[in-house]
Design an enzyme around this catalytic site. Structure first.
Site, PDB file in Angstrom:
ATOM      1  N   LYS A 173       0.857  -1.187   0.000  1.00  0.00           N
ATOM      2  CA  LYS A 173       0.000   0.000   0.000  1.00  0.00           C
ATOM      3  C   LYS A 173       0.895   1.239   0.000  1.00  0.00           C
ATOM      4  CE  LYS A 173      -1.664  -1.903   3.615  1.00  0.00           C
ATOM      5  NZ  LYS A 173      -2.385  -2.278   4.857  1.00  0.00           N
ATOM      6  N   THR A 205      -9.048   8.799   8.198  1.00  0.00           N
ATOM      7  CA  THR A 205      -8.260   7.692   7.640  1.00  0.00           C
ATOM      8  C   THR A 205      -7.920   6.639   8.691  1.00  0.00           C
ATOM      9  OG1 THR A 205      -6.227   8.958   8.043  1.00  0.00           O
ATOM     10  CG2 THR A 205      -7.231   9.135   5.842  1.00  0.00           C
ATOM     11  N   GLY A 207      -7.888   3.387  10.587  1.00  0.00           N
ATOM     12  CA  GLY A 207      -8.312   2.024  10.308  1.00  0.00           C
ATOM     13  C   GLY A 207      -8.410   1.652   8.853  1.00  0.00           C
ATOM     14  N   THR A 208      -7.879   2.483   7.956  1.00  0.00           N
ATOM     15  CA  THR A 208      -8.008   2.173   6.530  1.00  0.00           C
ATOM     16  C   THR A 208      -7.269   0.881   6.164  1.00  0.00           C
ATOM     17  OG1 THR A 208      -6.182   3.725   6.118  1.00  0.00           O
ATOM     18  CG2 THR A 208      -8.411   4.522   5.715  1.00  0.00           C
ATOM     19  N   GLY A 209      -6.109   0.644   6.767  1.00  0.00           N
ATOM     20  CA  GLY A 209      -5.370  -0.579   6.462  1.00  0.00           C
ATOM     21  C   GLY A 209      -6.121  -1.822   6.892  1.00  0.00           C
ATOM     22  N   CYS A 210      -6.642  -1.803   8.121  1.00  0.00           N
ATOM     23  CA  CYS A 210      -7.435  -2.931   8.627  1.00  0.00           C
ATOM     24  C   CYS A 210      -8.653  -3.164   7.737  1.00  0.00           C
ATOM     25  CB  CYS A 210      -7.932  -2.655  10.044  1.00  0.00           C
ATOM     26  SG  CYS A 210      -6.664  -2.254  11.257  1.00  0.00           S
TER      27      CYS A 210
END
Length: 258
Positions: A173, A205, A207-210
């Site tokens: 990412k 933004t 928690g976007t990765g989770c």
């Protein structure tokens, strides 16, 4: 109904971790199960406290799910410490859980370390080789290969290196690259696939990765091929950021119902 398992930490504010994963599974019509690794006192302003669960408790939760509500896809998130990483890796192997999406959760998108060196080393040694898909952010991918990633070419080189270390596929990412687009690069072991969306200027933004990795897991559980799962999840997380409800006074959550 297809089922998914998330092995991750709790976010009291609901924007990341187990809470975000379960909301995302529900959004994609997948029954969500969970194994808690740690509990945080956390909100949009930051993390006020962390409590790690005993590794044997983590392993017991995984066993409970695997032996009754066997998941069609699994993800790992925040694991916190090396003994928990070791317990999770052993449970994944023992119960033959797959496909496995490993979100390493080692370094934040802003470059702040989230685990100690021993835990990072355990992730690299025990989970990366078992990953059907590894989803590091730019900083995490750099740490895993021992280099600073500054360009898309660097991302591609790192992805190849991580597949060489055992991961079947790698999605790096690249949001931290900056620029007008948010670029993610998928290497499936044979081909590269580039996913780019316009960058949204927002503070929502958290928690976007989770959430992104959870969407991929839900789609894999439903039987989507990897590239299609990543493409659909990428388009959805873009909408989720754009439609964020603006909650909290800091880094707010995305819209998990988008």
């Amino acid at each position: 109904m297809r089922k998914a398992l998330t092995i991750a930490g709790s976010d009291a504010g609901g924007g990341a971790g187990i809470q975000a994963d379960l909301k995302t599974f529900q959004r994609f019509g997948v029954y969500g199960t969970s194994a808690l690794t740690l509990v945080t006192a956390q909100n949009t302003q930051g993390v006020q406290g962390i409590h790690l669960l005993p590794p044997e408790v983590v392993a017991a939760q995984i066993a409970s799910v695997a032996t009754d509500l066997r998941p069609d896809a699994v993800k790992t998130g925040a694991l916190g410490a090396a003994p928990i990483v070791e317990a999770v890796a052993a449970a994944v192997r023992r119960h033959e859980l797959a496909p496995l999406v490993v979100d390493p959760v080692m370094i934040s998108k802003h470059g702040h370390a989230l685990v100690g060196e021993d835990a990072a080393a355990a992730i690299a040694e025990l989970l990366v080789p078992r990953a059907d898909l590894l989803t590091p952010n730019l900083h995490e991918a750099g740490a895993l290969v021992g280099a600073r990633l500054r360009t898309e070419a660097d991302m591609a080189e790192a992805a190849r290196a991580l597949v060489g270390r055992g991961a079947r596929a790698v999605l790096i990412k690249g949001g931290a690259l900056g620029g007008s687009e948010a670029i993610d690069l998928l290497f499936d072991g044979e081909m590269f696939h580039r996913f780019a969306t316009p960058r949204i200027e927002t503070t929502s933004t958290h928690g976007t990765g989770c959430t992104f990795s959870a969407a991929i897991v839900a789609l894999l559980a439903r039987g989507s091929p990897l590239r299609e799962a990543v493409a659909e999840a990428k388009a959805w997380i873009q909408r989720a950021i754009a439609q964020a409800p603006g909650l909290g006074s800091g880094r707010g959550p995305v819209d998990h119902l988008a």
